[in-house]
Scaffold this active site. Structure first.
Site, PDB file in Angstrom:
ATOM      1  N   LYS A  74     -42.659  18.713  -1.622  1.00 38.04           N
ATOM      2  CA  LYS A  74     -41.514  17.805  -1.473  1.00 38.04           C
ATOM      3  C   LYS A  74     -40.543  18.078  -2.616  1.00 38.04           C
ATOM      4  CE  LYS A  74     -40.159  12.966  -1.247  1.00 38.04           C
ATOM      5  NZ  LYS A  74     -40.609  11.578  -1.091  1.00 38.04           N
TER       6      LYS A  74
ATOM      7  N   LYS B 126     -40.806  19.386   2.830  1.00 40.44           N
ATOM      8  CA  LYS B 126     -39.700  18.430   2.945  1.00 40.44           C
ATOM      9  C   LYS B 126     -38.675  18.687   1.855  1.00 40.44           C
ATOM     10  CE  LYS B 126     -38.865  13.532   2.511  1.00 40.44           C
ATOM     11  NZ  LYS B 126     -39.389  12.275   2.082  1.00 40.44           N
TER      12      LYS B 126
HETATM   13  C1  PBG Z   1     -40.348   8.019  -0.546  1.00 34.68           C
HETATM   14  C2  PBG Z   1     -39.721   8.829   0.516  1.00 34.68           C
HETATM   15  C3  PBG Z   1     -38.421   9.365   0.579  1.00 34.68           C
HETATM   16  C4  PBG Z   1     -38.303   9.946   1.854  1.00 34.68           C
HETATM   17  C5  PBG Z   1     -39.520   9.774   2.493  1.00 34.68           C
HETATM   18  N1  PBG Z   1     -40.384   9.112   1.656  1.00 34.68           N
HETATM   19  C6  PBG Z   1     -37.290   9.284  -0.356  1.00 34.68           C
HETATM   20  C7  PBG Z   1     -37.354   9.902  -1.667  1.00 34.68           C
HETATM   21  O1  PBG Z   1     -38.291  10.593  -2.056  1.00 34.68           O
HETATM   22  O2  PBG Z   1     -36.396   9.643  -2.405  1.00 34.68           O
HETATM   23  C8  PBG Z   1     -37.071  10.599   2.415  1.00 34.68           C
HETATM   24  C9  PBG Z   1     -36.970  10.607   3.897  1.00 34.68           C
HETATM   25  C10 PBG Z   1     -35.629  10.934   4.424  1.00 34.68           C
HETATM   26  O3  PBG Z   1     -34.677  11.253   3.685  1.00 34.68           O
HETATM   27  O4  PBG Z   1     -35.490  10.889   5.662  1.00 34.68           O
HETATM   28  N2  PBG Z   1     -40.692   8.649  -1.710  1.00 34.68           N
END
Ligand code: PBG
Length: 326
Positions: free
Chosen positions: A195, A248
């Site tokens: 991520k 992601k």
């Molecule tokens: C929580 C999380 C996030 C997303 C999914 N889980 C945001 C982040 O890490 O700031 C993003 C999902 C999206 O942008 O559709 N940590």
């Protein structure tokens, strides 16, 4: 002399021929639909930065999930907006928290639907970070304790699968052993393994009210410039017991998805995130792109890169459009 013996256009001539030689499949089975659950009753409020997506109270979430299940989409991914936030994100691991309540209601109404819980603290902490703060940064090992409780309460509430998105080191192993100790040996973990610290999450932070109140997430999410490190993240999560690994964001990270598919022993998911969705919606609203063709092209592209599963806000539209095409 390849030409004129070889003419690749021969197999592109008609829709039926093209269908016969299509190398990549895309179907409802490959999609996961994210949903945002909020307190209250009868709430169905469109999220401004994500047209077509809604803040839903539990009763409305159950209705929407009926639409998802009827379209043949196997799974939903739940995010919660709690009534109260605090420094330790206690709403995330409250046995009667917003996501836990939603899971109970969903499993009662639609037992066949796979209900996935996002395991993170940022929607629940007053400071918007993914764990408790010590010395101006997220305290990794203190966060683990709270993430573990979040995962176990979700599994207790009937969650079929847990998806940690916090990017703390060691969380997959910690969650696995806690789930097992609590009798949830059969609950799989889909880790947000690679991520990246991304500007593509912008609209989500409005949707989930989870923007960090100071600093950013670069001390725990990955640097977008790194691919070898993504491999390491994924390998470690697999070693710690991840059943599915995720990359992601998705667009712009096709190389990471493709690499993961080449050497990951477990299924690979990718998250077609909020900013990717919002860009398509904004351009389509101006008539600058053909939304339908663009969305299917993006989803085929992610499948072609190697994603077994795609988490996407386009899921409902995509399944309807795929049905019209065949
Ligand atoms: C929580 C999380 C996030 C997303 C999914 N889980 C945001 C982040 O890490 O700031 C993003 C999902 C999206 O942008 O559709 N940590």
């Amino acid at each position: 002399m390849p030409f004129p013996t070889h003419r690749l256009r021969r197999l592109r001539r008609t829709p039926a021929l093209r269908r016969m030689v299509r190398e990549t499949t895309l179907a409802a089975d490959h999609l996961i639909y994210p949903l945002f659950v909020v307190p209250g009753e009868g709430v169905r409020r469109e999220i401004a930065s994500m047209p077509g997506c809604f803040h839903l109270s539990v009763d409305q979430l159950v209705e929407e999930s009926g639409v998802v299940a009827d379209l043949g989409i196997p799974a939903v991914l739940l995010f919660g907006l709690p009534e109260h936030k605090d420094a330790l994100g206690s709403g995330a691991y409250d046995p009667d928290g917003i996501v836990q309540r939603a899971m109970r209601a969903l499993k009662a109404a639609r037992p066949e639907l796979v209900v996935i819980g996002d395991v993170c603290l940022c929607e629940y902490t007053s400071h918007g970070h993914c764990g408790p703060i010590a010395d101006g940064d997220v305290d990794n090992d203190a966060a683990l304790e709270l993430l573990v409780r979040t995962a176990v309460t979700q599994a207790d509430a009937g969650g079929d699968l847990v998806a940690p998105s916090d990017m703390m080191d060691g969380r997959v192993a910690a969650i696995r052993s806690a789930l097992d100790a609590a009798g949830h040996q059969q609950v799989p973990i889909m880790s947000y393994a690679a991520k990246f610290a991304s500007a593509f999450y912008g609209p989500f932070r409005e949707a989930a009210d989870s923007a960090p109140q100071f600093g950013d997430r670069r001390s725990y999410q990955m640097d977008p410039a790194n691919r070898r490190e993504a491999r390491r993240e994924i390998q470690l999560d697999v070693a710690e017991g991840a059943d599915i690994v995720m990359v992601k964001p998705a667009l712009g990270y096709g190389d990471v998805i493709a690499e993961a598919r080449r050497w990951s022993p477990v299924p690979v998911a990718c998250y077609n995130v909020s900013g990717e969705y919002a860009m398509v919606k904004a351009a389509a609203a101006r008539g600058w792109v053909d939304e339908r063709r663009l969305v299917l092209e993006i989803l085929y592209g992610l499948r072609r890169a190697g994603a077994d599963l795609i988490i996407t806000y386009h899921a409902l539209d995509a399944v309807r459009w795929l049905a019209e095409e065949s």
